[in-house]
Design a protein around this motif. Structure first.
Motif, mmCIF file in Angstrom:
data_model
loop_
_atom_site.group_PDB
_atom_site.id
_atom_site.type_symbol
_atom_site.label_atom_id
_atom_site.label_comp_id
_atom_site.label_asym_id
_atom_site.label_seq_id
_atom_site.Cartn_x
_atom_site.Cartn_y
_atom_site.Cartn_z
ATOM 1 N N VAL A 75 1.431 -0.970 0.334
ATOM 2 C CA VAL A 75 0.393 0.099 0.283
ATOM 3 C C VAL A 75 1.063 0.963 -0.444
ATOM 4 O O VAL A 75 1.163 1.948 -0.531
ATOM 5 N N ASP A 98 4.187 0.194 -2.625
ATOM 6 C CA ASP A 98 3.875 -0.230 -4.154
ATOM 7 C C ASP A 98 4.437 -0.990 -4.377
ATOM 8 O O ASP A 98 5.381 -1.455 -5.657
ATOM 9 N N ARG A 108 -5.036 -1.913 -8.211
ATOM 10 C CA ARG A 108 -5.728 -0.752 -6.691
ATOM 11 C C ARG A 108 -6.672 -0.028 -7.406
ATOM 12 O O ARG A 108 -6.864 1.296 -8.242
ATOM 13 N N ASN A 167 -6.067 4.009 -3.698
ATOM 14 C CA ASN A 167 -5.305 3.396 -1.824
ATOM 15 C C ASN A 167 -5.480 2.002 -1.375
ATOM 16 O O ASN A 167 -5.362 1.975 -0.518
ATOM 17 N N ARG A 168 -6.582 1.377 -1.702
ATOM 18 C CA ARG A 168 -6.583 0.375 -1.734
ATOM 19 C C ARG A 168 -6.437 -1.067 -2.408
ATOM 20 O O ARG A 168 -7.136 -0.781 -3.618
ATOM 21 N N ILE A 169 -6.190 -2.816 -1.538
ATOM 22 C CA ILE A 169 -5.844 -3.405 -2.302
ATOM 23 C C ILE A 169 -6.972 -4.475 -2.748
ATOM 24 O O ILE A 169 -8.048 -4.704 -1.658
#
Length: 304
Positions: free
Chosen positions: A51, A54, A118, A121-123
């Motif tokens: 996060v 990267d 992504r 900013n979340r996976i």
């Protein structure tokens, strides 16, 4: 895109980039793999490194912590402490399960680091490129599938019977779903007994804590379908006994009926619900929420 190439490519904040991974060999225990005590998240890769940096960086078992039932590995204790300071920021959406599967089919399907995207900013993890592509076409449609109670405060609902909007900076994860609160005070209260507030929030205000459009309903219903575990397969539980995983009847047209008090009224069927028995059930409808209907049963018959 290989993990090695991903290391050299920055992801712009808020953008959506596929993190497709082609691995020439084993990369450790698969996400969702069970040991006697642990479920390993992100294939053992470090969520903070992913996060904030990267980077697909392997964690180590000696630097691990468990959050919301999933164990995460970190390269060192310093990075682990960063995670512990704000775990909701780093864990993958829906605990690593597929948000597209949850939205479209009401099912908790484990995603894979081989199909990672992504957004905001979340996976997000997906079981195959198919679901990943659906997400990529319209990420806003799925980005908040894991947001419980439309972002309203579950603690406020229980104690004050009020609908109070939560804030992203006060977020807790419970069973993969995000619960938000107006301040650290309500967040701390939720941590004391998350199951209580998640269940009470579901039953007290006509909304399912794990869906966003619950509503009361009236009338009777008779359906035929296959038995399943409501909590295991669909992420929903009975209204009257939210601590029970519940009995669901999955119909041929894709609808799901949750049978209230099934563990008490139909013990043998409840015990064997994982076998997919063909049943007919009738009862009074107490709530409807999209494809899900909760009923108080009047009859249940196992068909041959």
């Amino acid at each position: 895109m290989s993990k090695a190439r991903f290391l050299d490519r920055r992801i712009l904040a808020g953008s959506l980039l596929a993190l497709a991974i082609v691995s020439a060999g084993a990369v450790g225990p698969a996400r969702g793999q069970q040991t006697d005590r642990q479920r390993i998240g992100l294939d053992g890769y470090c969520p903070v490194c992913l996060v904030d940096g990267d980077k697909w960086a392997k964690g180590a078992a000696e630097h691990q912590t468990t959050y919301d039932g999933i164990t995460y590995y970190f390269p060192n204790d310093t990075i682990k402490q960063e995670f512990l300071a704000s775990p909701a920021k780093y864990v993958p959406a829906l605990g690593g399960d597929c948000v597209v599967c949850q939205a479209k089919a009401g099912k908790r399907v484990p995603g894979s680091t081989s199909n990672a995207s992504r957004h905001g900013n979340r996976i997000f993890l997906f079981p195959s490129p198919k679901e990943q592509q659906v997400f990529a076409k319209n990420p806003k449609e799925f980005a908040n599938v894991d947001l419980a109670l439309n972002g309203e405060c579950a603690v406020c609902l229980v104690h004050a019977k009020k609908h109070v909007a939560g804030k992203a900076e006060f977020t807790e994860i419970y069973k993969g779903f995000r619960y938000q609160f107006p301040s650290a005070k309500e967040q701390a209260e939720f941590r004391k007994d998350p199951g209580r507030y998640a269940a009470a929030g579901s039953g007290s205000n006509g909304k399912s804590a794990q869906t966003n459009a619950g509503r009361a309903a009236k009338g009777t219903l008779t359906v035929t379908g296959k038995t399943a575990c409501a909590g295991c397969e669909f992420g929903v539980t009975p209204i009257q006994n939210p601590d029970e995983l519940g009995l669901a009847v999955n119909t041929n047209d894709g609808k799901v009926v949750i049978v209230e008090q099934a563990h008490r009224l139909y013990g043998s069927v409840y015990k064997d619900r994982f076998s997919g028995q063909q049943v007919r059930v009738s009862g009074r409808v107490v709530r409807q929420d999209g494809r899900f209907t909760w009923i108080e049963p009047s009859a249940l018959t196992v068909l041959k």
